[in-house]
Design a protein around this motif. Structure first.
Motif, PDB file in Angstrom:
ATOM      1  N   ARG A  65       0.834  -1.212   0.000  1.00 19.29           N
ATOM      2  CA  ARG A  65       0.000   0.000   0.000  1.00 19.29           C
ATOM      3  C   ARG A  65       0.864   1.256   0.000  1.00 19.29           C
ATOM      4  NH1 ARG A  65      -5.367   0.074   2.443  1.00 19.29           N
ATOM      5  NH2 ARG A  65      -6.304  -1.891   1.850  1.00 19.29           N
ATOM      6  N   GLU A  77      -1.721   8.589   4.891  1.00 24.09           N
ATOM      7  CA  GLU A  77      -3.162   8.384   4.718  1.00 24.09           C
ATOM      8  C   GLU A  77      -3.456   6.947   4.295  1.00 24.09           C
ATOM      9  OE1 GLU A  77      -4.307  11.583   2.111  1.00 24.09           O
ATOM     10  OE2 GLU A  77      -4.438  13.012   3.786  1.00 24.09           O
ATOM     11  N   ALA A  81      -5.770   4.276   6.315  1.00 23.82           N
ATOM     12  CA  ALA A  81      -6.846   3.554   5.634  1.00 23.82           C
ATOM     13  C   ALA A  81      -6.666   2.043   5.788  1.00 23.82           C
ATOM     14  CB  ALA A  81      -6.885   3.941   4.159  1.00 23.82           C
ATOM     15  N   ALA A  84      -7.778   1.141   9.244  1.00 24.08           N
ATOM     16  CA  ALA A  84      -9.230   1.275   9.365  1.00 24.08           C
ATOM     17  C   ALA A  84      -9.928   0.080   8.722  1.00 24.08           C
ATOM     18  CB  ALA A  84      -9.693   2.581   8.719  1.00 24.08           C
ATOM     19  N   GLU A  85      -9.450  -0.319   7.551  1.00 29.66           N
ATOM     20  CA  GLU A  85     -10.034  -1.476   6.866  1.00 29.66           C
ATOM     21  C   GLU A  85      -9.785  -2.756   7.656  1.00 29.66           C
ATOM     22  OE1 GLU A  85      -8.391  -1.403   2.910  1.00 29.66           O
ATOM     23  OE2 GLU A  85      -9.139   0.642   2.597  1.00 29.66           O
ATOM     24  N   SER A  88     -12.239  -3.340  10.617  1.00 27.36           N
ATOM     25  CA  SER A  88     -13.675  -3.276  10.377  1.00 27.36           C
ATOM     26  C   SER A  88     -14.222  -4.605   9.871  1.00 27.36           C
ATOM     27  CB  SER A  88     -13.988  -2.158   9.379  1.00 27.36           C
ATOM     28  OG  SER A  88     -13.336  -2.371   8.155  1.00 27.36           O
ATOM     29  N   LYS A 170     -16.868  -0.626   8.155  1.00 30.24           N
ATOM     30  CA  LYS A 170     -15.736  -0.002   7.472  1.00 30.24           C
ATOM     31  C   LYS A 170     -15.943   1.501   7.338  1.00 30.24           C
ATOM     32  CE  LYS A 170     -13.171  -0.190   3.143  1.00 30.24           C
ATOM     33  NZ  LYS A 170     -13.051  -0.857   1.852  1.00 30.24           N
ATOM     34  N   SER A 171     -17.154   1.929   7.026  1.00 26.28           N
ATOM     35  CA  SER A 171     -17.421   3.360   6.858  1.00 26.28           C
ATOM     36  C   SER A 171     -17.147   4.129   8.150  1.00 26.28           C
ATOM     37  CB  SER A 171     -18.865   3.595   6.404  1.00 26.28           C
ATOM     38  OG  SER A 171     -19.773   3.088   7.361  1.00 26.28           O
ATOM     39  N   THR A 174     -13.315   4.188   8.719  1.00 24.73           N
ATOM     40  CA  THR A 174     -12.684   5.071   7.742  1.00 24.73           C
ATOM     41  C   THR A 174     -12.844   6.532   8.154  1.00 24.73           C
ATOM     42  OG1 THR A 174     -12.998   3.452   5.986  1.00 24.73           O
ATOM     43  CG2 THR A 174     -12.662   5.733   5.296  1.00 24.73           C
ATOM     44  N   LYS A 175     -13.998   6.881   8.698  1.00 25.62           N
ATOM     45  CA  LYS A 175     -14.210   8.255   9.179  1.00 25.62           C
ATOM     46  C   LYS A 175     -13.225   8.586  10.301  1.00 25.62           C
ATOM     47  CE  LYS A 175     -19.105   8.530   8.040  1.00 25.62           C
ATOM     48  NZ  LYS A 175     -20.473   8.536   8.591  1.00 25.62           N
ATOM     49  N   ALA A 177     -10.255   7.235  10.735  1.00 24.74           N
ATOM     50  CA  ALA A 177      -8.925   7.369  10.127  1.00 24.74           C
ATOM     51  C   ALA A 177      -8.779   8.716   9.427  1.00 24.74           C
ATOM     52  CB  ALA A 177      -8.685   6.229   9.136  1.00 24.74           C
ATOM     53  N   LYS A 178      -9.811   9.167   8.755  1.00 25.42           N
ATOM     54  CA  LYS A 178      -9.750  10.471   8.087  1.00 25.42           C
ATOM     55  C   LYS A 178      -9.640  11.598   9.104  1.00 25.42           C
ATOM     56  CE  LYS A 178     -11.807   9.166   3.756  1.00 25.42           C
ATOM     57  NZ  LYS A 178     -12.831   9.312   2.775  1.00 25.42           N
TER      58      LYS A 178
END
Length: 185
Positions: A65, A77, A81, A84-85, A88, A170-171, A174-175, A177-178
């Motif tokens: 990655r 980033e 991600a 985060a993935e 989840s 996951k959503s 991901t939030k 992580a952002k």
């Protein structure tokens, strides 16, 4: 061997070291009792080999990655991600073998504890190095303390792995992580 260790990984990740029985491991690994003991001296040896397999696999996946990105910020980033993935859905519920081992075995097994410490140290060092890379290429503010931000991000990603055991989507992860990316914006 990788196939057998991958199967043992599922058992250890879901049940922990103490919760996993040799019978469960043998069945999951699809090895006869004699074959199991020919390859591994005991449950601890299976666990340590599985931990090595897991760490190497995760490091390889993360490196792929990161290598796909150019700038430090983009790499950072991508790392967030990735975690985060990993934290989840079904993979997150299964859990991180390093985090599980840190909480379950850190004071009981010196060899496992050393492997866990080394793995966690590599992640935190990678975070710091990516911040410094981003500072050098201009994609991350130069006034940030790379050590402090790396420590904060390290705690966030390890927290993601712990919280992921509760089955977060996951959503949602991901939030998080952002939002963590705001630490180096």
């Amino acid at each position: 061997m990788d196939t057998a260790l991958g199967r043992a990984l599922v058992v250890f990740s879901e049940r922990g070291y103490h919760g996993a029985s040799l019978a469960e491991l043998r069945a999951a690994m699809k090895l006869a009792t004699g074959s199991l003991y020919k390859a591994f001296a005991d449950k601890s040896a299976i666990f340590l080999a599985t931990l090595d397999y897991y760490i190497a696999r995760r490091d390889r996946q993360l490196r792929e990655r990161l290598d796909a990105q150019q700038r430090g910020r983009d790499k950072l980033e991508a790392l967030l991600a990735f975690y985060a993935e990993s934290a989840s859905d079904s993979e997150g519920r299964r859990g991180c073998l390093v985090v599980t081992s840190a909480t379950e075995l850190a004071t009981l097994d010196a060899e496992a504890a050393a492997k866990v410490r080394n793995s966690l140290r590599r992640v935190e060092t990678l975070l710091r190095d990516l911040i410094r890379l981003g500072q050098a290429d201009g994609s991350i503010r130069s006034d940030l303390d790379a050590e402090v931000v790396a420590g904060a991000l390290f705690c966030v990603i390890q927290g993601l792995r712990v919280v992921g055991k509760t089955g977060r989507a996951k959503s949602e992860m991901t939030k998080v992580a952002k939002q963590a990316a705001a630490l180096f914006a």
